[in-house]
Design a protein around this motif. Structure first.
Motif, short mmCIF file in Angstrom:
data_model
loop_
_atom_site.label_atom_id
_atom_site.label_comp_id
_atom_site.label_asym_id
_atom_site.label_seq_id
_atom_site.Cartn_x
_atom_site.Cartn_y
_atom_site.Cartn_z
N SER A 153 0.80 -1.35 0.04
CA SER A 153 -0.07 0.18 0.13
C SER A 153 0.88 1.29 -0.01
CB SER A 153 -1.02 -0.07 1.25
OG SER A 153 -1.52 1.27 1.29
N SER A 155 1.68 5.05 0.55
CA SER A 155 1.07 6.22 1.34
C SER A 155 2.04 7.61 1.33
CB SER A 155 1.30 5.83 2.96
OG SER A 155 2.28 5.51 3.15
N SER A 168 -2.71 9.75 3.87
CA SER A 168 -3.17 9.12 3.05
C SER A 168 -2.75 7.66 2.37
CB SER A 168 -3.53 9.90 1.59
OG SER A 168 -2.21 10.18 0.99
N THR A 170 -3.40 3.99 -0.03
CA THR A 170 -4.09 3.26 -0.90
C THR A 170 -4.28 1.73 -0.91
OG1 THR A 170 -1.98 2.81 -2.58
CG2 THR A 170 -3.18 4.84 -2.78
N ASP A 171 -5.06 0.94 -1.43
CA ASP A 171 -5.27 -0.42 -1.23
C ASP A 171 -3.87 -0.94 -1.97
OD1 ASP A 171 -5.61 -0.37 -4.09
OD2 ASP A 171 -7.71 -0.68 -3.90
N HIS A 176 -8.27 3.64 -4.74
CA HIS A 176 -9.01 3.95 -3.45
C HIS A 176 -8.24 4.64 -2.43
CE1 HIS A 176 -11.99 1.36 -5.36
NE2 HIS A 176 -11.36 0.14 -5.12
N GLN A 178 -7.31 6.96 0.55
CA GLN A 178 -8.20 6.97 1.78
C GLN A 178 -7.24 7.70 2.86
OE1 GLN A 178 -11.23 5.57 3.06
NE2 GLN A 178 -10.84 6.85 4.65
N LEU A 179 -7.83 8.80 3.48
CA LEU A 179 -7.26 9.31 4.52
C LEU A 179 -7.45 8.55 6.02
CD1 LEU A 179 -8.22 13.10 3.83
CD2 LEU A 179 -5.86 12.03 3.74
N ALA A 180 -6.16 8.77 6.62
CA ALA A 180 -6.51 8.31 8.32
C ALA A 180 -5.59 9.15 9.12
CB ALA A 180 -5.86 6.88 8.21
N GLU A 194 -9.74 5.68 10.29
CA GLU A 194 -9.81 6.11 8.91
C GLU A 194 -10.87 7.24 8.89
OE1 GLU A 194 -10.82 3.12 6.13
OE2 GLU A 194 -9.05 1.66 7.04
N PRO A 197 -14.82 8.87 3.42
CA PRO A 197 -14.21 8.91 1.99
C PRO A 197 -14.09 10.15 1.41
CG PRO A 197 -15.95 7.07 2.23
CD PRO A 197 -16.10 8.14 3.62
N LEU A 198 -13.09 10.46 0.75
CA LEU A 198 -12.83 11.58 0.00
C LEU A 198 -13.96 11.89 -1.08
CD1 LEU A 198 -9.02 11.30 -0.41
CD2 LEU A 198 -10.14 12.86 1.14
#
Length: 411
Positions: A153, A155, A168, A170-171, A176, A178-180, A194, A197-198
Motif C-alpha cells: 500500500s 502512503s 493518505s 491506497t489499497d 481507493h 483513503q485518509l487516516a 480512517e 471517503p474523499l
C-alpha cells in the motif's frame, strides 16, 4: 556511646582525645577529667512531617513552582493527577503560558514524504534528549505509524500536530485513496482512525489535507472569492482558525473557518512565488502568520499579525544560505542551491533541501542560533519533490476532564 576525655598538661595546654572510649583515669597533680556524653536527638513525630508537607503542598504558589520544574508536558499531566487542586493549577492558562516558556515544544524528529517514496520515513533528530522516557516513547510510536498498513500500500504524509499524524494510503492495487490519522500520544499502540471517503477530485487537481486543532471551528459556510482565483499550488496552511492558500498571482487567499469569510492578502513587496520551495507559509502563535521566501542565496522570513485589519508585513530575519551552510557544501565558493521543504512553528527552524558533496541532503537550520546540520540524505535515484513534516512534542497537554462545575482556573 561517644565520650570525650580532656586532660590538662603541666604546661597548661589542653589535650583532647575523642573516640569510642570507656572512662579512663587521669594522673597528675593538675589533672582534670571532663567526660561529655552525646546522645542522638529523637526524630520529630510523624505529625510534624505532615504539617510541614501540608504547608508546602497546600500553597498554590509553591505547588505552581513545583509543577513548573517537571521535565515535560507528559510528566506535568501525571503530576496533575495527584488531586483536583493540582489539576486545576496545572491546567490554568496563565500557568501553561509560564510552563511553555520554560519547556517549549521540542523537535523529536521529522517525516520525509514524496512522490517516489513508497511510504513516509521517520527520522529522529540526532540531538534529541533520549533521557526523557516520554520523548523516547513518542519517537518509537512515531516510527511505527505506517506499520499497520496493508502490504504494497502506498502512503503519503500530510500533516503532524500534537502527536497526531495525518496521512493518505491506497489499497494494495494502488486504488481507493483513503485518509487516516494515528494518535501517537494518546493511543501509541492503537489502530489508525480512517476518515470519511474523499469526494471525487476534479480534473486531476492535487489533494492537500491538514489537521484541524481541537479548539477551532469547522462549520464554515461556502465562501465567495474577492478576486478571480488564480492557480493555487499545493501550498496550504491552517493556522489560527484560518486556511491560507498561496497563489501564483502575488497574493494569498484566506478562508476564516468560523465566519466563512474569504479575503486576499497581498504578498510583501518583491516577494513572488516562483516554484515549489521558494514561498512557504508558517504557523505562528497569537494570530501571527509567517512567510519564508527563498530567492537565490537569500532566505527571508516575514511576519504579519492577522488579528489586525490593517496589518502590514514586517521583515523579521534574513539569512544567507551560502554563508550559513558554508561548512557543509563541497565548494563554498559556488552559489548555494536550496529549496524550503519544511518549516517549524513560529519560524523557529527550517528544513532546506540542498546539494552537498554532489548529493542532495536535507539540512536543518535553526534560525535563532544559525546552527545548520545535515539530517537526511535523499535517494540519488529520486529526483522528485520531497516534503518534510516536523514531529514535535505535543502541546498543549491533554489533562483528565474536570467535573462540569470545576472548570480550570485561568491563574
Amino acid at each position: 556511646m561517644y565520650k570525650i576525655i580532656a586532660t590538662t598538661t603541666p604546661s597548661g595546654k589542653k589535650k583532647r582525645e575523642a573516640g569510642n572510649m570507656e572512662h579512663q583515669p587521669c594522673h597528675g597533680k593538675n589533672a582534670m577529667l571532663v567526660a561529655a556524653e552525646t546522645t542522638e536527638q529523637p526524630p520529630p513525630p510523624p505529625e510534624e512531617y505532615g504539617t510541614a508537607a501540608s504547608k508546602v503542598l497546600g500553597n498554590d504558589d509553591l505547588v505552581g513552582e513545583i509543577l513548573n520544574h517537571v521535565d515535560s508536558p507528559t510528566t506535568l499531566v501525571r503530576a496533575a493527577a495527584v488531586s483536583k487542586r493540582w489539576l486545576r493549577r496545572a491546567s490554568g492558562r496563565a500557568f501553561l503560558r509560564r510552563f511553555r516558556a520554560r519547556h517549549p515544544p521540542r523537535l523529536l524528529g521529522f517525516y520525509v514524504t514524496g512522490d517516489r517514496m513508497y511510504r513516509p520515513e521517520f527520522i529522529p533528530m540526532p540531538d534529541t534528549n533520549t533521557e526523557l522516557t516520554s520523548s523516547a516513547a513518542l519517537r518509537r510510536a512515531a516510527g511505527s505509524v505506517f506499520d499497520a498498513l496493508p502490504e504494497f500500500s502506498d502512503s503519503t504524509g500530510w500533516d503532524t500536530r500534537n502527536g497526531r499524524v495525518l496521512f493518505s494510503f491506497t489499497d494494495p492495487h494502488g486504488h481507493h485513496l483513503q485518509l487516516a490519522v494515528r494518535d501517537t500520544m494518546r493511543d501509541p499502540a492503537g489502530a489508525m482512525a480512517e476518515l470519511p471517503p474523499l469526494p471525487p477530485t476534479l480534473g486531476g487537481e492535487c489533494l492537500h489535507a491538514v489537521l484541524l486543532p481541537d479548539d477551532e471551528h469547522d462549520d464554515a459556510t461556502t465562501p465567495t472569492s474577492p478576486r478571480p482565483p488564480e492557480r493555487i499550488p499545493t501550498v496550504t496552511l491552517l493556522a489560527g482558525g484560518k486556511v491560507y492558500m498561496v497563489t501564483v498571482a502575488g497574493y494569498i487567499i484566506c478562508v476564516d473557518l468560523a465566519t466563512g469569510n474569504l479575503f486576499a492578502i497581498d504578498l510583501p513587496d518583491g516577494v513572488t512565488y516562483e516554484h515549489f520551495g521558494t514561498l512557504v507559509p508558517c504557523r505562528g502563535d497569537d494570530s501571527v502568520l509567517y512567510l519564508f521566501h527563498l530567492k537565490g542565496d537569500k532566505l527571508s522570513v516575514w511576519l504579519r499579525r492577522m488579528d489586525q485589519l490593517a496589518g502590514e508585513w514586517v521583515l523579521r530575519d534574513t539569512v544567507s544560505v551560502k554563508e550559513t551552510c558554508r561548512h557543509l557544501v563541497d565548494h563554498p565558493s559556488e552559489p548555494a542551491s536550496a529549496l524550503v521543504v519544511g518549516v517549524g512553528d513560529n519560524a523557529e527552524f527550517v528544513f532546506l533541501e540542498t546539494l552537498v558533496f554532489n548529493s542532495y541532503f536535507v539540512v536543518y537550520l535553526h534560525l535563532g542560533s544559525r546552527k545548520a546540520e545535515k539530517v537526511y540524505q535523499k535517494d540519488p535515484e529520486n529526483d522528485e519533490i520531497i516534503r518534510v513534516h516536523p514531529f514535535m512534542t505535543a502541546w498543549p497537554p491533554v489533562f483528565p476532564a474536570l467535573d462540569s462545575d470545576e472548570e480550570p482556573r485561568h491563574g
